[in-house]
Design a protein around this motif. Structure first.
Motif, PDB file in Angstrom:
ATOM      1  N   GLU A 233       0.834  -1.197   0.000  1.00 36.84           N
ATOM      2  CA  GLU A 233       0.000   0.000   0.000  1.00 36.84           C
ATOM      3  C   GLU A 233       0.871   1.250   0.000  1.00 36.84           C
ATOM      4  OE1 GLU A 233      -2.527  -0.180   3.418  1.00 36.84           O
ATOM      5  OE2 GLU A 233      -3.918  -1.601   2.486  1.00 36.84           O
ATOM      6  N   HIS A 234       0.510   2.201  -0.854  1.00 35.79           N
ATOM      7  CA  HIS A 234       1.121   3.517  -0.851  1.00 35.79           C
ATOM      8  C   HIS A 234       0.054   4.515  -0.397  1.00 35.79           C
ATOM      9  CE1 HIS A 234       4.628   1.969  -2.865  1.00 35.79           C
ATOM     10  NE2 HIS A 234       3.896   1.501  -3.861  1.00 35.79           N
ATOM     11  N   ARG A 235       0.402   5.348   0.591  1.00 33.41           N
ATOM     12  CA  ARG A 235      -0.547   6.282   1.180  1.00 33.41           C
ATOM     13  C   ARG A 235      -0.218   7.706   0.724  1.00 33.41           C
ATOM     14  NH1 ARG A 235       0.288   5.475   7.325  1.00 33.41           N
ATOM     15  NH2 ARG A 235      -1.547   6.855   7.443  1.00 33.41           N
ATOM     16  N   ILE A 236      -1.183   8.346   0.076  1.00 35.80           N
ATOM     17  CA  ILE A 236      -0.972   9.684  -0.455  1.00 35.80           C
ATOM     18  C   ILE A 236      -2.047  10.620   0.098  1.00 35.80           C
ATOM     19  CG2 ILE A 236      -2.254   9.118  -2.561  1.00 35.80           C
ATOM     20  CD1 ILE A 236      -0.354  11.029  -4.058  1.00 35.80           C
ATOM     21  N   LEU A 237      -1.650  11.828   0.489  1.00 34.33           N
ATOM     22  CA  LEU A 237      -2.541  12.792   1.129  1.00 34.33           C
ATOM     23  C   LEU A 237      -2.844  13.960   0.202  1.00 34.33           C
ATOM     24  CD1 LEU A 237      -0.848  13.011   4.655  1.00 34.33           C
ATOM     25  CD2 LEU A 237      -2.822  11.610   4.009  1.00 34.33           C
ATOM     26  N   PHE A 238      -4.116  14.381   0.205  1.00 42.53           N
ATOM     27  CA  PHE A 238      -4.553  15.535  -0.577  1.00 42.53           C
ATOM     28  C   PHE A 238      -5.326  16.489   0.325  1.00 42.53           C
ATOM     29  CE2 PHE A 238      -4.222  12.115  -3.687  1.00 42.53           C
ATOM     30  CZ  PHE A 238      -3.454  12.715  -4.676  1.00 42.53           C
ATOM     31  N   ASP A 239      -5.283  17.773  -0.015  1.00 46.05           N
ATOM     32  CA  ASP A 239      -6.061  18.757   0.729  1.00 46.05           C
ATOM     33  C   ASP A 239      -7.531  18.381   0.723  1.00 46.05           C
ATOM     34  OD1 ASP A 239      -3.953  20.440   1.463  1.00 46.05           O
ATOM     35  OD2 ASP A 239      -4.051  21.544  -0.433  1.00 46.05           O
ATOM     36  N   HIS A 240      -8.206  18.703   1.806  1.00 50.30           N
ATOM     37  CA  HIS A 240      -9.627  18.372   1.945  1.00 50.30           C
ATOM     38  C   HIS A 240     -10.429  18.958   0.783  1.00 50.30           C
ATOM     39  CE1 HIS A 240     -13.338  17.326   3.952  1.00 50.30           C
ATOM     40  NE2 HIS A 240     -13.768  18.555   3.773  1.00 50.30           N
ATOM     41  N   GLY A 241     -11.250  18.107   0.173  1.00 52.25           N
ATOM     42  CA  GLY A 241     -12.064  18.533  -0.955  1.00 52.25           C
ATOM     43  C   GLY A 241     -11.359  18.475  -2.297  1.00 52.25           C
ATOM     44  N   HIS A 242     -10.085  18.087  -2.294  1.00 47.54           N
ATOM     45  CA  HIS A 242      -9.303  18.014  -3.537  1.00 47.54           C
ATOM     46  C   HIS A 242      -8.609  16.665  -3.644  1.00 47.54           C
ATOM     47  CE1 HIS A 242      -9.822  22.334  -4.369  1.00 47.54           C
ATOM     48  NE2 HIS A 242      -9.718  22.491  -3.060  1.00 47.54           N
ATOM     49  N   GLY A 243      -9.311  15.607  -3.202  1.00 43.81           N
ATOM     50  CA  GLY A 243      -8.744  14.267  -3.221  1.00 43.81           C
ATOM     51  C   GLY A 243      -8.579  13.726  -4.625  1.00 43.81           C
ATOM     52  N   LEU A 244      -7.978  12.548  -4.720  1.00 44.02           N
ATOM     53  CA  LEU A 244      -7.668  11.980  -6.025  1.00 44.02           C
ATOM     54  C   LEU A 244      -8.927  11.640  -6.812  1.00 44.02           C
ATOM     55  CD1 LEU A 244      -5.382  11.238  -7.862  1.00 44.02           C
ATOM     56  CD2 LEU A 244      -5.220   9.007  -6.749  1.00 44.02           C
ATOM     57  N   GLU A 245      -9.971  11.196  -6.134  1.00 43.39           N
ATOM     58  CA  GLU A 245     -11.223  10.896  -6.839  1.00 43.39           C
ATOM     59  C   GLU A 245     -11.791  12.161  -7.493  1.00 43.39           C
ATOM     60  OE1 GLU A 245     -15.328   8.377  -6.140  1.00 43.39           O
ATOM     61  OE2 GLU A 245     -14.253   9.131  -4.401  1.00 43.39           O
ATOM     62  N   GLU A 246     -11.800  13.269  -6.760  1.00 41.64           N
ATOM     63  CA  GLU A 246     -12.273  14.541  -7.312  1.00 41.64           C
ATOM     64  C   GLU A 246     -11.396  14.991  -8.479  1.00 41.64           C
ATOM     65  OE1 GLU A 246     -13.851  18.253  -8.171  1.00 41.64           O
ATOM     66  OE2 GLU A 246     -14.751  16.527  -7.156  1.00 41.64           O
ATOM     67  N   ARG A 247     -10.095  14.809  -8.366  1.00 41.58           N
ATOM     68  CA  ARG A 247      -9.184  15.215  -9.431  1.00 41.58           C
ATOM     69  C   ARG A 247      -9.426  14.412 -10.712  1.00 41.58           C
ATOM     70  NH1 ARG A 247      -3.732  17.262  -7.057  1.00 41.58           N
ATOM     71  NH2 ARG A 247      -4.437  18.101  -5.085  1.00 41.58           N
ATOM     72  N   LEU A 248      -9.678  13.123 -10.569  1.00 41.97           N
ATOM     73  CA  LEU A 248      -9.928  12.281 -11.737  1.00 41.97           C
ATOM     74  C   LEU A 248     -11.231  12.683 -12.442  1.00 41.97           C
ATOM     75  CD1 LEU A 248      -8.846   8.833 -10.284  1.00 41.97           C
ATOM     76  CD2 LEU A 248      -7.644  10.154 -12.025  1.00 41.97           C
ATOM     77  N   ILE A 249     -12.241  13.012 -11.652  1.00 39.46           N
ATOM     78  CA  ILE A 249     -13.498  13.470 -12.255  1.00 39.46           C
ATOM     79  C   ILE A 249     -13.302  14.807 -12.936  1.00 39.46           C
ATOM     80  CG2 ILE A 249     -15.869  14.238 -11.758  1.00 39.46           C
ATOM     81  CD1 ILE A 249     -15.914  12.177  -9.480  1.00 39.46           C
ATOM     82  N   ARG A 250     -12.633  15.736 -12.254  1.00 40.67           N
ATOM     83  CA  ARG A 250     -12.417  17.069 -12.793  1.00 40.67           C
ATOM     84  C   ARG A 250     -11.614  17.028 -14.095  1.00 40.67           C
ATOM     85  NH1 ARG A 250     -10.248  19.576  -8.349  1.00 40.67           N
ATOM     86  NH2 ARG A 250      -8.122  19.256  -9.091  1.00 40.67           N
ATOM     87  N   GLU A 251     -10.655  16.118 -14.177  1.00 40.39           N
ATOM     88  CA  GLU A 251      -9.827  16.014 -15.365  1.00 40.39           C
ATOM     89  C   GLU A 251     -10.633  15.690 -16.617  1.00 40.39           C
ATOM     90  OE1 GLU A 251      -5.903  16.060 -17.133  1.00 40.39           O
ATOM     91  OE2 GLU A 251      -6.664  16.697 -15.175  1.00 40.39           O
ATOM     92  N   GLN A 252     -11.746  14.965 -16.441  1.00 35.23           N
ATOM     93  CA  GLN A 252     -12.572  14.579 -17.590  1.00 35.23           C
ATOM     94  C   GLN A 252     -13.419  15.719 -18.122  1.00 35.23           C
ATOM     95  OE1 GLN A 252     -14.156  10.316 -17.097  1.00 35.23           O
ATOM     96  NE2 GLN A 252     -13.628  10.908 -14.995  1.00 35.23           N
ATOM     97  N   PHE A 253     -13.514  16.809 -17.376  1.00 32.50           N
ATOM     98  CA  PHE A 253     -14.302  17.949 -17.803  1.00 32.50           C
ATOM     99  C   PHE A 253     -13.434  19.191 -18.029  1.00 32.50           C
ATOM    100  CE2 PHE A 253     -17.211  15.126 -15.633  1.00 32.50           C
ATOM    101  CZ  PHE A 253     -18.333  15.149 -16.439  1.00 32.50           C
TER     102      PHE A 253
END
Length: 254
Positions: A233-253
């Protein structure tokens, strides 16, 4: 989170090294062995390398962009770092394991967080046989290369090769060809996360192929096996509200 338990590190870039000096002066510096978190200053290349090294200690990594490509990094700010770390969202990433057999018989293994890419290493197109879990699925793919990507890496090389962006929680891998000549219209496949993907190289002396686990390259390959590693497991931290799931969705738009 106590800032005295932060271990800072930086890439070789001027901006990153200057930021490292200022942040250590402000928040202190702990040895990695005694830290709660690693703060990496640079770009995505540094983040990938840091995640690899931090895994042995189980430490999460929080990146701030002081490089060029910064998809895996947070915005840079020297203010309120303690608060940002305390409220950060954590994403756990499972890497791929590449096992590459070279023409001289040597077997090389490496881990990849983003993707394993198979690339022609000469002037002629590669010819690849593709097996999934030991079963032949394509007798011959003539191409510049192919790659297997994790969801975390699906916006990187995979996306540039016109592969799909995968939701971070999707239990799948993307198999994407690069400049496929035959079959010309084949766009790749979505595979279960547990799938074992094997590439066998046809005519390796005439059509040499290299394999790369993220940036670690193995040349003159004849057979490459790729599978997800569930127990790392690799653990990566993102600012609240800007997690990797949000980034992946945002990238598509974008």
């Amino acid at each position: 989170m106590d800032s005295r338990k932060i271990h800072f590190l930086a890439s070789d870039g001027v901006l990153a090294r200057e930021a490292l000096t200022r942040l250590i002066a402000r928040y202190g510096q702990r040895p990695a062995a005694g830290a709660d978190v690693i703060v990496a200053l640079g770009g995505d290349g540094l983040m990938l390398a840091t995640l690899q090294s931090a895994e042995a200690r189980g430490l999460p990594v929080y990146g701030m962009n002081r490089g060029t490509v910064g998809f895996l990094m947070n915005n840079y700010s020297e203010e309120q770092l303690d608060e940002r770390l305390a409220s950060a969202e954590e994403t756990v990433i499972h890497p791929l394991r590449m096992r590459a057999e070279r023409a001289d018989g040597e077997v090389v293994e490496a881990l990849a967080i983003n993707e394993v890419s198979i690339l022609r290493a000469g002037p002629q197109a590669a010819k690849l046989r593709i097996l999934i879990d030991g079963r032949e699925r394509m007798a011959e793919l003539v191409c510049d290369g192919a790659l297997v990507s994790t969801p975390a890496g699906s916006t990187a090389y995979n996306y540039s090769a016109h592969g799909p962006i995968l939701p971070i929680k999707a239990e799948v891998l993307a198999l994407t060809p690069m400049a496929a000549f035959r079959p010309r219209r084949w766009r790749g496949a979505i595979l279960p996360k547990e799938a074992r993907v094997t590439f066998e190289v046809h005519e390796p002396e005439k059509r040499p192929v290299s394999a790369a686990a993220d940036s670690f390259e193995v040349r003159d390959c004849e057979r490459i096996e790729i599978e997800s590693v569930a127990d790392i497991e690799h653990r990566i931290l993102f600012d609240h509200g800007h997690g990797l799931e949000e980034r992946l969705i945002r990238e598509q738009f974008a």
